[in-house]
Scaffold this motif. Structure first.
Motif, PDB file in Angstrom:
ATOM      1  N   CYS A  74     -19.748 -52.710 -29.830  1.00  0.00           N
ATOM      2  CA  CYS A  74     -19.842 -53.287 -28.495  1.00  0.00           C
ATOM      3  C   CYS A  74     -20.834 -52.475 -27.669  1.00  0.00           C
ATOM      4  O   CYS A  74     -20.947 -51.264 -27.834  1.00  0.00           O
ATOM      5  N   ASN A  75     -21.561 -53.147 -26.768  1.00  0.00           N
ATOM      6  CA  ASN A  75     -22.526 -52.446 -25.914  1.00  0.00           C
ATOM      7  C   ASN A  75     -22.152 -52.516 -24.436  1.00  0.00           C
ATOM      8  O   ASN A  75     -23.015 -52.384 -23.580  1.00  0.00           O
ATOM      9  N   CYS A  76     -20.849 -52.677 -24.138  1.00  0.00           N
ATOM     10  CA  CYS A  76     -20.421 -52.677 -22.736  1.00  0.00           C
ATOM     11  C   CYS A  76     -20.535 -51.250 -22.184  1.00  0.00           C
ATOM     12  O   CYS A  76     -20.752 -50.300 -22.933  1.00  0.00           O
ATOM     13  N   THR A  78     -18.307 -49.164 -21.138  1.00  0.00           N
ATOM     14  CA  THR A  78     -17.303 -48.250 -21.687  1.00  0.00           C
ATOM     15  C   THR A  78     -17.635 -47.839 -23.113  1.00  0.00           C
ATOM     16  O   THR A  78     -17.542 -46.666 -23.471  1.00  0.00           O
ATOM     17  N   LYS A  80     -20.600 -48.211 -24.830  1.00  0.00           N
ATOM     18  CA  LYS A  80     -21.998 -47.864 -25.094  1.00  0.00           C
ATOM     19  C   LYS A  80     -22.193 -46.418 -25.552  1.00  0.00           C
ATOM     20  O   LYS A  80     -22.881 -46.159 -26.530  1.00  0.00           O
ATOM     21  N   ASP A 103     -21.059 -65.196 -24.230  1.00  0.00           N
ATOM     22  CA  ASP A 103     -20.288 -64.105 -23.644  1.00  0.00           C
ATOM     23  C   ASP A 103     -19.108 -63.763 -24.543  1.00  0.00           C
ATOM     24  O   ASP A 103     -18.365 -64.639 -24.974  1.00  0.00           O
ATOM     25  N   GLU A 105     -15.844 -60.878 -24.793  1.00  0.00           N
ATOM     26  CA  GLU A 105     -15.089 -59.873 -24.061  1.00  0.00           C
ATOM     27  C   GLU A 105     -14.762 -58.699 -24.965  1.00  0.00           C
ATOM     28  O   GLU A 105     -14.336 -58.870 -26.109  1.00  0.00           O
ATOM     29  N   CYS A 106     -14.975 -57.500 -24.456  1.00  0.00           N
ATOM     30  CA  CYS A 106     -14.620 -56.281 -25.178  1.00  0.00           C
ATOM     31  C   CYS A 106     -13.109 -56.111 -25.159  1.00  0.00           C
ATOM     32  O   CYS A 106     -12.482 -56.247 -24.103  1.00  0.00           O
ATOM     33  N   SER A 109     -12.472 -52.532 -22.914  1.00  0.00           N
ATOM     34  CA  SER A 109     -12.710 -52.499 -21.465  1.00  0.00           C
ATOM     35  C   SER A 109     -12.427 -53.825 -20.772  1.00  0.00           C
ATOM     36  O   SER A 109     -12.333 -53.880 -19.564  1.00  0.00           O
ATOM     37  N   ASP A 111     -14.459 -56.115 -20.392  1.00  0.00           N
ATOM     38  CA  ASP A 111     -15.712 -56.565 -19.749  1.00  0.00           C
ATOM     39  C   ASP A 111     -16.402 -57.587 -20.642  1.00  0.00           C
ATOM     40  O   ASP A 111     -16.265 -57.577 -21.831  1.00  0.00           O
TER      41      ASP A 111
END
Length: 111
Positions: A74-76, A78, A80, A103, A105-106, A109, A111
């Motif tokens: 994931c690259n959100c 939190t 990253k 889109d 969702e992680c 997080s 997000d």
């Protein structure tokens, strides 16, 4: 891919660093975890990642009953910079793209 080993000396028991077109890929096997992790940096990350995964696919395909998952971190915000980010199955992400669902969702997080 032995010809791409960085300076012909960046290799050790469980991994190596490949270098091609101003781009480097670190490939490490975590035997106890049954994982292979690939980190890529440089100008042509996608190109080198494609080459490395193609070579791994050829190895995996030579074993008829081998099952494995390709996971994308994931690259959100939190995840990253986290040492333990959430991972998505590549096949699920491709399926979402095909259905124009952009889109995701992680799970950590949200997000």
């Amino acid at each position: 891919m032995h010809e791409s080993i960085n300076e012909q000396q960046c290799i050790w028991k469980s991994g190596l660093v490949l270098s091609k077109d101003e781009t480097k890929a670190e490939v490490i096997e975590y035997y106890g975890k049954r994982e292979i992790k690939i980190r890529v940096s440089g100008r042509h990350k996608r190109d080198l990642m494609t080459i490395v995964t193609h070579e791994l696919d050829k190895i995996h395909d030579s074993y008829q009953r081998l099952k494995y998952n390709k996971l994308i971190p994931c690259n959100c915000v939190t995840c990253k910079d986290s040492q333990e980010p959430h991972f998505y199955k590549l096949e699920n992400l491709r399926n979402r793209l095909a259905k124009q669902k952009y889109d995701v969702e992680c799970d950590l997080s949200l997000d």
